[in-house]
Design a protein around this motif. Sequence first.
Motif, PDB file in Angstrom:
ATOM      1  N   THR A  40      42.871   6.827   9.214  1.00 44.38           N
ATOM      2  CA  THR A  40      42.922   7.561  10.479  1.00 44.38           C
ATOM      3  C   THR A  40      44.302   7.452  11.110  1.00 44.38           C
ATOM      4  O   THR A  40      44.879   8.454  11.536  1.00 44.38           O
ATOM      5  N   ARG A  41      44.847   6.249  11.145  1.00 47.39           N
ATOM      6  CA  ARG A  41      46.189   6.040  11.709  1.00 47.39           C
ATOM      7  C   ARG A  41      47.230   6.858  10.951  1.00 47.39           C
ATOM      8  O   ARG A  41      48.063   7.544  11.554  1.00 47.39           O
ATOM      9  N   ARG A  44      46.808  10.684  11.554  1.00 45.55           N
ATOM     10  CA  ARG A  44      47.322  11.021  12.890  1.00 45.55           C
ATOM     11  C   ARG A  44      48.850  11.101  12.897  1.00 45.55           C
ATOM     12  O   ARG A  44      49.432  12.025  13.451  1.00 45.55           O
ATOM     13  N   ALA A  45      49.484  10.120  12.290  1.00 45.76           N
ATOM     14  CA  ALA A  45      50.946  10.073  12.285  1.00 45.76           C
ATOM     15  C   ALA A  45      51.532  11.213  11.459  1.00 45.76           C
ATOM     16  O   ALA A  45      52.456  11.901  11.911  1.00 45.76           O
ATOM     17  N   ARG A  48      50.346  14.623  12.999  1.00 46.91           N
ATOM     18  CA  ARG A  48      50.475  14.647  14.466  1.00 46.91           C
ATOM     19  C   ARG A  48      49.171  15.082  15.123  1.00 46.91           C
ATOM     20  O   ARG A  48      49.137  15.970  15.968  1.00 46.91           O
ATOM     21  N   ILE A  49      48.094  14.442  14.711  1.00 48.11           N
ATOM     22  CA  ILE A  49      46.759  14.738  15.229  1.00 48.11           C
ATOM     23  C   ILE A  49      46.539  13.935  16.505  1.00 48.11           C
ATOM     24  O   ILE A  49      46.783  12.737  16.537  1.00 48.11           O
ATOM     25  N   GLU A  50      46.068  14.615  17.538  1.00 45.44           N
ATOM     26  CA  GLU A  50      45.799  13.955  18.816  1.00 45.44           C
ATOM     27  C   GLU A  50      44.455  13.219  18.789  1.00 45.44           C
ATOM     28  O   GLU A  50      44.339  12.116  19.282  1.00 45.44           O
ATOM     29  N   GLY A  51      43.445  13.841  18.243  1.00 44.89           N
ATOM     30  CA  GLY A  51      42.102  13.282  18.281  1.00 44.89           C
ATOM     31  C   GLY A  51      41.773  12.418  17.079  1.00 44.89           C
ATOM     32  O   GLY A  51      42.649  11.885  16.396  1.00 44.89           O
ATOM     33  N   GLU A  52      40.501  12.304  16.820  1.00 46.55           N
ATOM     34  CA  GLU A  52      39.970  11.469  15.755  1.00 46.55           C
ATOM     35  C   GLU A  52      39.759  12.317  14.498  1.00 46.55           C
ATOM     36  O   GLU A  52      38.884  13.179  14.484  1.00 46.55           O
ATOM     37  N   PRO A  53      40.530  12.110  13.425  1.00 44.24           N
ATOM     38  CA  PRO A  53      40.347  12.928  12.218  1.00 44.24           C
ATOM     39  C   PRO A  53      39.106  12.545  11.415  1.00 44.24           C
ATOM     40  O   PRO A  53      38.587  13.352  10.651  1.00 44.24           O
TER      41      PRO A  53
END
Length: 73
Positions: A40-41, A44-45, A48-53
């Motif tokens: 998940t981390r 996101r990085a 560039r995901i704001e929410g929970e993938p």
Amino acid sequence: NRRPTAQWELLRTFAKEGGVLTWESPAACRQNQKRRERLTRDLRAFFRIEGEPIALTDDGRGWRTVFRIDPES
């Protein structure tokens, strides 16, 4: 070393399982909790995901990707 990371293997498992991983899944194991956190981390990085993938399933007994993922052919 050209070997897939544990996070990459978990992502492939999600693909093979149709985006959902529960305790009934063949690849279910306790180590997946930490792997999912790292995946998940990293998702996101990288994207560039704001929410929970990767979110909890509706019944709270597994995880599901919030994006479409298909296994390789």
